[in-house]
Enzyme design. Sequence first.
Site, PDB file in Angstrom:
ATOM      1  N   GLY A   1      -2.623   5.025  -3.678  1.00 39.35           N
ATOM      2  CA  GLY A   1      -2.803   3.885  -4.574  1.00 39.35           C
ATOM      3  C   GLY A   1      -1.998   3.967  -5.849  1.00 39.35           C
ATOM      4  O   GLY A   1      -2.001   3.012  -6.642  1.00 39.35           O
TER       5      GLY A   1
ATOM      6  N   TYR B   1       0.840  -1.195   0.000  1.00 38.07           N
ATOM      7  CA  TYR B   1       0.000   0.000   0.000  1.00 38.07           C
ATOM      8  C   TYR B   1       0.876   1.247   0.000  1.00 38.07           C
ATOM      9  O   TYR B   1       2.085   1.197   0.246  1.00 38.07           O
ATOM     10  CB  TYR B   1      -0.946   0.009   1.208  1.00 38.07           C
ATOM     11  CG  TYR B   1      -0.297   0.398   2.524  1.00 38.07           C
ATOM     12  CD1 TYR B   1      -0.322   1.718   2.993  1.00 38.07           C
ATOM     13  CD2 TYR B   1       0.353  -0.558   3.310  1.00 38.07           C
ATOM     14  CE1 TYR B   1       0.277   2.074   4.193  1.00 38.07           C
ATOM     15  CE2 TYR B   1       0.949  -0.209   4.513  1.00 38.07           C
ATOM     16  CZ  TYR B   1       0.907   1.108   4.949  1.00 38.07           C
ATOM     17  OH  TYR B   1       1.506   1.456   6.137  1.00 38.07           O
ATOM     18  N   CYS B   2       0.257   2.406  -0.299  1.00 37.46           N
ATOM     19  CA  CYS B   2       0.971   3.692  -0.262  1.00 37.46           C
ATOM     20  C   CYS B   2       0.027   4.750   0.307  1.00 37.46           C
ATOM     21  O   CYS B   2      -0.750   4.458   1.211  1.00 37.46           O
ATOM     22  CB  CYS B   2       1.489   4.080  -1.654  1.00 37.46           C
ATOM     23  SG  CYS B   2       0.189   4.372  -2.878  1.00 37.46           S
ATOM     24  N   ARG B   3       0.068   5.938  -0.250  1.00 36.48           N
ATOM     25  CA  ARG B   3      -0.797   7.016   0.242  1.00 36.48           C
ATOM     26  C   ARG B   3      -2.159   6.984  -0.442  1.00 36.48           C
ATOM     27  O   ARG B   3      -3.199   7.000   0.205  1.00 36.48           O
ATOM     28  CB  ARG B   3      -0.137   8.375   0.020  1.00 36.48           C
ATOM     29  CG  ARG B   3      -1.005   9.572   0.418  1.00 36.48           C
ATOM     30  CD  ARG B   3      -0.287  10.881   0.166  1.00 36.48           C
ATOM     31  NE  ARG B   3      -1.127  12.034   0.474  1.00 36.48           N
ATOM     32  CZ  ARG B   3      -1.974  12.598  -0.392  1.00 36.48           C
ATOM     33  NH1 ARG B   3      -2.086  12.109  -1.622  1.00 36.48           N
ATOM     34  NH2 ARG B   3      -2.710  13.640  -0.039  1.00 36.48           N
TER      35      ARG B   3
ATOM     36  N   ILE C   1      -3.395   4.417   2.096  1.00 34.96           N
ATOM     37  CA  ILE C   1      -3.777   4.558   3.503  1.00 34.96           C
ATOM     38  C   ILE C   1      -4.895   5.593   3.674  1.00 34.96           C
ATOM     39  O   ILE C   1      -5.627   5.581   4.668  1.00 34.96           O
ATOM     40  CB  ILE C   1      -2.543   4.939   4.358  1.00 34.96           C
ATOM     41  CG1 ILE C   1      -2.821   4.675   5.848  1.00 34.96           C
ATOM     42  CG2 ILE C   1      -2.118   6.382   4.104  1.00 34.96           C
ATOM     43  CD1 ILE C   1      -1.590   4.786   6.729  1.00 34.96           C
TER      44      ILE C   1
END
Length: 354
Positions: A320, A316-318, A344
């Site tokens: 997508g 995951y990241c900030r 997230i």
Amino acid sequence: MKKIWNKKKIVFSLLVGMICFITVIWYVNDYYHADENVQIYLQEKDSVSVTEMTDGLYLDGPGDNAAMIFYPGAKVEYTAYLPLLSDLAERGIDCFLIKMPCNLAFFGKNKAKKIMDSYEYDHWYLSGHSLGGAMAASYASGHLESLNGLALLAAYPTKSLKSDSFSVLSIYGSEDGVLNMEKVEKGKSQMPADYTEICIEGGNHARFGNYGEQKGDNTAEISREEQQRQTVDAILGLLEAHKDQKQEDAAMTYEQISPQEAKERMDAKKDVIILDVRTQEEYDSGHIKNAVCLPNEDIISEPDILPDKDQEILVYCRSGNRSKQAAQKLVDMGYENIIEFGGILNWPYPELIE
């Protein structure tokens, strides 16, 4: 006598300081202004909306999967490039026109990062005119894995842009009196295999933007509108060719699931790895419980923290965007159980943030 000499030194220093200050103020305010025609491009049209941002303007057209970040030329008012970028946005490539400090891209080379972290597109491209192009190339050289390509308008790189997945387009006018062609030639050694060079017959240095004539430039033999039309056509050609190649060569080979499904896997399997591919600073500000940090930009070879290629890895990241890039890179390195679940920002379990 000594006191008099010290006073003279102080007066002299103050005088030099004032002269330097006045020179800087004059230099910063001595720039090429956008002509009055660009004002109409600030008005919202049916196909392109123009939104003011902290760092410039966002031109949102009918496209939704590709965007270009543009760095203006040195000492040129950034709105001078609105006609060029409005045409590009109208034809499907959303654009971010960056306002540089003191109208010098040298002071805002890294502004692309903030844009890419704040918006989500499948394909990112950089472009710039003259010094803006050089600074865009400098930024791109350190972020090749996050970008798809670069369009240089009367500019050249000084650092390597070599990457199998990166494309570069170089455009200049045959009548350009400002561009150093020796450096353009030298810059070819820094180019990737996918490199295209186009000389616009009759074009000059200044007509990529709408700011009048530029000192040292030659007289153009075609109109400003024609030079910009050919430029937009060339950029669209680059983007289309790159997109087609990506679709043929790099089909998605990782699994995508929802945040809810990701949590179910975390609860059911204690040996699953949760991989946060944001920066260390973002990770430290708050991350999913038990996640490990491996910034997307650092994934350039097989990571030491992921020795088992059969291990189930949830990425995951900030928002997508980076997680998709990281997931594909890991798959390309031979990892067989990569699962991407977005950003997230969409994680609905605040109790699992630490």
